[in-house]
Write a protein that holds these residues in place. Structure first.
Motif, short mmCIF file in Angstrom:
data_model
loop_
_atom_site.label_atom_id
_atom_site.label_comp_id
_atom_site.label_asym_id
_atom_site.label_seq_id
_atom_site.Cartn_x
_atom_site.Cartn_y
_atom_site.Cartn_z
N ASN A 1 0.83 -1.21 0.00
CA ASN A 1 0.00 0.00 0.00
C ASN A 1 0.86 1.26 0.00
O ASN A 1 0.56 2.23 -0.69
N GLU B 1 -3.11 15.07 -5.66
CA GLU B 1 -3.71 15.53 -4.42
C GLU B 1 -3.91 17.05 -4.45
O GLU B 1 -4.96 17.56 -4.06
N ARG C 1 -10.79 15.82 2.47
CA ARG C 1 -9.81 14.72 2.54
C ARG C 1 -10.38 13.39 2.03
O ARG C 1 -9.78 12.66 1.29
N ARG C 2 -11.59 13.09 2.54
CA ARG C 2 -12.23 11.82 2.20
C ARG C 2 -12.42 11.70 0.69
O ARG C 2 -12.11 10.68 0.08
N GLN C 3 -12.91 12.79 0.09
CA GLN C 3 -13.16 12.77 -1.36
C GLN C 3 -11.85 12.65 -2.13
O GLN C 3 -11.78 11.92 -3.12
N TYR D 1 -9.14 11.16 -1.19
CA TYR D 1 -8.63 9.79 -1.14
C TYR D 1 -9.51 8.81 -1.90
O TYR D 1 -9.02 8.02 -2.69
N PHE D 2 -10.82 8.87 -1.68
CA PHE D 2 -11.68 7.85 -2.27
C PHE D 2 -11.91 8.03 -3.76
O PHE D 2 -12.12 7.06 -4.48
N HIS D 3 -11.87 9.28 -4.25
CA HIS D 3 -12.18 9.48 -5.67
C HIS D 3 -10.95 9.72 -6.53
O HIS D 3 -11.02 9.57 -7.74
N PHE E 1 -7.03 6.66 -4.10
CA PHE E 1 -7.20 5.20 -3.99
C PHE E 1 -7.42 4.52 -5.35
O PHE E 1 -6.82 3.48 -5.62
N PRO E 2 -8.28 5.09 -6.24
CA PRO E 2 -8.47 4.38 -7.53
C PRO E 2 -7.16 4.24 -8.32
O PRO E 2 -6.97 3.25 -9.01
#
Ligand SMILES: Nc1ncnc2c1ncn2[C@@H]1O[C@H](COP(=O)(O)OP(=O)(O)O)[C@@H](O)[C@H]1O
Ligand SMILES: [Mg+2]
Lengths: 519, 252
Positions: free
Chosen positions: A399, A411, A421-423, A425-427, A430-431
């Motif tokens: 990872n 970023e 932050r969440r958006q 990382y997740f959008h 992470f992909p």
């Protein structure tokens, strides 16, 4: 053993069990005898390693149904004390640690009464026996252990035979003769196999084993020596040291002997009825029995074992991934105490052997936290816990590399667009990291799938334990190993196929293939 | 000396004594200036002079250390809502930084949908409008990797415009492009003013600076040395350092 014969054998066993029940009934009506302290909440908990027929083994394709002298004795004791019997199958090396950890009150597992063991536990004997040396049929008998000089002998690891033969070696060396080479194998059937395939000259075992094996081995082996070692004379039940418990178990076994219960059990399992020399020469044995192989492949026991292997691997890896993502992010971040702690975590769990971690969690954890001694903490949960922790230490590196391979500008661009932050990382992150992490992650998973076989030591009935139990029962090792191989390969190829399918979704990273997939 | 930004509605950005420190290194040293609504500012200066740091303070990717910053009447500090600020102030980077795993259209709709909760339908309508404006609509369904640098930078501009910003920040938008691609991007930046978008652009393109800028800000070592209309700056720079900078630029 072919199918009709096996069924006949089972029927015969059932008849004997019915006979035993008749004995048990009058005892049930009697006043409950003074039970030992470890009999708690109306339950007698017994640990056993069911790979030593006829003492304790799995007698049929259902791996949860154990049978043998020890199981019958355990049932007779439970009946005597008027309590419920709970038996837990586990690997040999786990027996005494489990007894110490109070996971069971009693170990009955074809164990010899030995002074070394009696230093830590109380032993109460219930059956006489002798150590025998067995070689392939036709080998001329020998007259003493010293005649094995220069030969290789197989024994089950965890038993005391190895140490006893090593003492023989000292005498041989002192006399200027070649020592006996000792090879140790985890199960009794693996020991016998070494003789059958000719890797070792002979194996050392208890005579009762031989009575039972006569049927299976079709005269392929014969006893070449009955040793006169005084210390291999008695099978014993082991309990934690306690004078009162010891007395009450002695009294119970004394009663069972006096009222003929033990004699019936001995007769049922053919102990002492035939001479060990009486091995009739058998006819031709085919190298590979396809019917056995196909029966194993389609048996519920194998399917269940494979399912447990798959379930524990998938759950452990998902857990490992979930905990290793925040770990990787912290390790990629600024220096802090947390980072030092995480580095230590990674080093410890990558450094220690997985087998040791499993044994630690199963046997040592209950010593510190009694809650892990309770029934809810099953071998499945223990395996899940220890493999998750272990795997996360490897997954975190994957990872970390994947996350740091995503361009820092990504970023920044997402930040500049106002995402939280969440958006981000997740959008965005992470992909992209997933594409980089996927191939090594699938590799890790395949490794993990195979690592689950270690959990047989803490009695998880996964695919390899089921295989070993079946081999111990039938001695048709080629067939059962082949069936296990088919299951493992099928699972591995399935996940490689999944990997290929998922990778198709990453065409965005490839200039030449990208166009094909865009709607 | 400076008008009060609270009372003068023609002022978009107001910078007062703005400083930025990295540990004890002064990257920006007590800057003061105003930017009018719809104005186009080009920031020039040698490498390391603090140009990127300055414009990154405007969308708070780099929080300033002291002084005050007011954008559109709002004081920018720790209490500022970042999603709102960044919706108001768009940014385009030298390396485009498009999201490689999303199609051109999805690059443009992601932030409006996540940050503004715009419906997919409305977000795509708006994205198509801005992709048309930057002449790249026909590539809407491609992935970034399939586009040239110039095309990618135009998508990055459309992506920023989809948040409907009042201010656009460009950090060397043409530095990574080949000469043919530059003119396309330059003409798009030039058009933004017509839509009333206040533009601040860091660049080394002298021709670009001369033609589009209303004013030039010249920086060196974290300080602003000149703020003048381009004609004055290019023909008659006041400071020695600006002159040296221009000499070097022309020689290249
Ligand atoms: N994150 C940071 N930490 C420390 N120093 C920085 C950081 N970012 C920029 N700097 C320093 O601040 C100065 C201005 O940088 P920058 O604004 O990127 O200059 P320019 O864009 O004009 O080339 C440089 O000396 C640079 O080294
Ligand atoms: Mg810069």
């Amino acid at each position: 053993m072919t199918f009709p014969r096996r069924r006949a054998f089972v029927r015969q066993c059932l008849r004997v069990v019915a006979g035993l029940a008749l004995i048990a009934v009058p005892m049930l009506s009697a006043r409950a005898a003074d039970a030992p302290d470890f009999v708690r909440d109306g339950t007698l908990a017994v640990c056993t390693n069911p790979t030593l027929p006829p003492m304790t083994f799995v007698n049929g394709t259902d791996t949860t149904a154990m049978a043998g002298v020890d199981l019958d004795l355990a049932q007779a004791l439970a009946n005597y004390w008027k309590v419920k019997l709970v038996t837990t199958p586990m690997d040999f090396v786990g027996l005494f640690p489990s007894l110490a950890a109070q996971r069971c009150g009693m170990v009955i597992s074809g164990l010899i009464k030995l002074p070394a063991r009696e230093r830590n536990f109380d032993a109460i004997s219930y059956l006489d026996t002798a150590l025998v040396v067995v070689a392939r049929a036709g080998t001329p008998p020998i007259t003493s252990m010293a005649d094995l000089s220069g030969r290789t002998v197989a024994v089950q690891s965890g038993t005391s035979y190895a140490a006893r033969i090593a003492r023989e070696d000292e005498a041989l060396l002192a006399a200027g003769r070649a020592p006996i080479t000792i090879q140790q194998y985890p199960t009794e059937d693996a020991v016998v196999q070494q003789v059958l395939i000719g890797r070792v000259f002979a194996f050392a075992s208890q005579d009762v084993e031989l009575y039972y094996r006569q049927k299976q081995l079709h005269g392929k082996v014969s006893v070449i020596l009955r040793s006169d070692y005084p210390e291999y004379r008695h099978f014993a039940v082991y309990i934690r040291k306690n004078a009162h418990d010891r007395e009450s178990v002695e009294a119970a076994i004394g009663t069972l002997d006096a009222n003929g219960t033990l004699a019936i059990i001995r007769k049922k399992w053919g102990i002492g009825t035939s001479s060990t020399q009486a091995f009739a020469q058998a006819g031709h044995v085919p190298a590979f029995r396809w019917d056995t192989f196909l029966a194993a492949l389609t048996s519920p026991a194998f399917a269940r074992g494979a399912l447990i292997t798959l379930a524990v691997a998938v759950l452990s890896h998902i857990t490992a991934i979930v905990i290793s993502i925040p770990m990787a992010m912290a390790l990629n971040g600024r220096d802090s105490i947390l980072k030092v702690v995480l580095r230590a975590y990674v080093s410890i769990f990558r450094g220690a052997p997985t087998l040791l971690q499993l044994l630690f969690i199963w046997n040592a954890l209950p010593q510190f936290f009694p809650i892990f001694r309770e029934e809810w903490f099953t071998p499945f949960l223990a395996t899940w816990l220890s493999l998750s922790v272990n795997e996360s230490a490897y997954q975190v590196e994957i990872n970390r590399a994947a996350l740091s391979a995503v361009d820092k500008g990504q970023e920044q661009a997402a930040d500049a667009l106002g995402m939280n932050r969440r958006q981000v990382y997740f959008h965005v992150i992470f992909p992209q990291a997933l594409r980089i992490a996927l191939p090594p992650t699938i590799n890790e998973f395949i490794n993990l799938l195979k690592t689950t076989s270690l959990a047989s030591v803490i009695s998880l009935q996964e695919l390899l334990s089921v295989t070993q139990i079946e081999v111990a029962r039938t001695f048709e090792f080629t067939e059962y190993y082949a069936a296990a191989l088919v299951y493992y390969l099928a699972m591995v190829f399935f996940f490689l196929f999944v990997q290929k399918r998922v990778e198709r979704r990453f065409t965005w990273a490839d200039r030449h293939r990208a166009s094909a997939n865009v709607p | 000396m400076y008008p009060d930004p609270d009372t003068d509605p023609s002022i978009m950005i107001s910078v007062r004594n703005l400083s930025k420190l990295y540990k004890d290194f002064i990257a920006l040293n007590r800057l003061n200036f105003d930017v009018k609504r719809g104005e186009k500012i080009v920031i020039l200066g040698p490498s390391g002079s603090g140009k990127s740091t300055l414009i990154r303070c405007f969308n708070r990717i780099e929080p300033h250390s002291s002084g005050s910053l007011t954008i559109n009447g709002q004081i920018i500090n720790d209490h500022t809502s970042l999603p709102r600020l960044r919706g108001m102030v768009g940014m385009v980077f030298q390396n485009y930084n498009l999201f490689p795993h999303l199609s051109v259209l999805d690059n443009c709709t992601l932030a409006p949908r996540l940050v503004r909760r715009t419906s997919r339908h409305d977000a795509e309508d708006m994205a198509r409008r801005f992709l048309t404006q930057v002449n790249i609509l026909e590539q809407a369904n491609k992935y970034p990797i399939q586009l040239s640098g110039g095309q990618q930078q135009r998508v990055a501009i459309a992506r920023a415009l989809c948040m409907r910003p009042d201010v656009m920040l460009f950090d060397e938008p043409t530095a990574a492009l080949d000469p043919e691609a530059i003119s396309g991007v330059v003409s798009i930046i030039n058009d933004l003013a017509a839509q009333g978008i206040t533009t601040l652009c860091v660049t080394h393109e002298m021709g670009f600076a001369r033609h589009i800028a209303d004013r030039i800000i010249f920086m060196d070592q974290g300080c602003i040395l000149e703020i003048t209309p381009p004609d004055t700056f290019f023909t008659n720079p006041r400071t020695e350092r600006a002159r040296a900078f221009l000499d070097q630029m022309i020689r290249c």
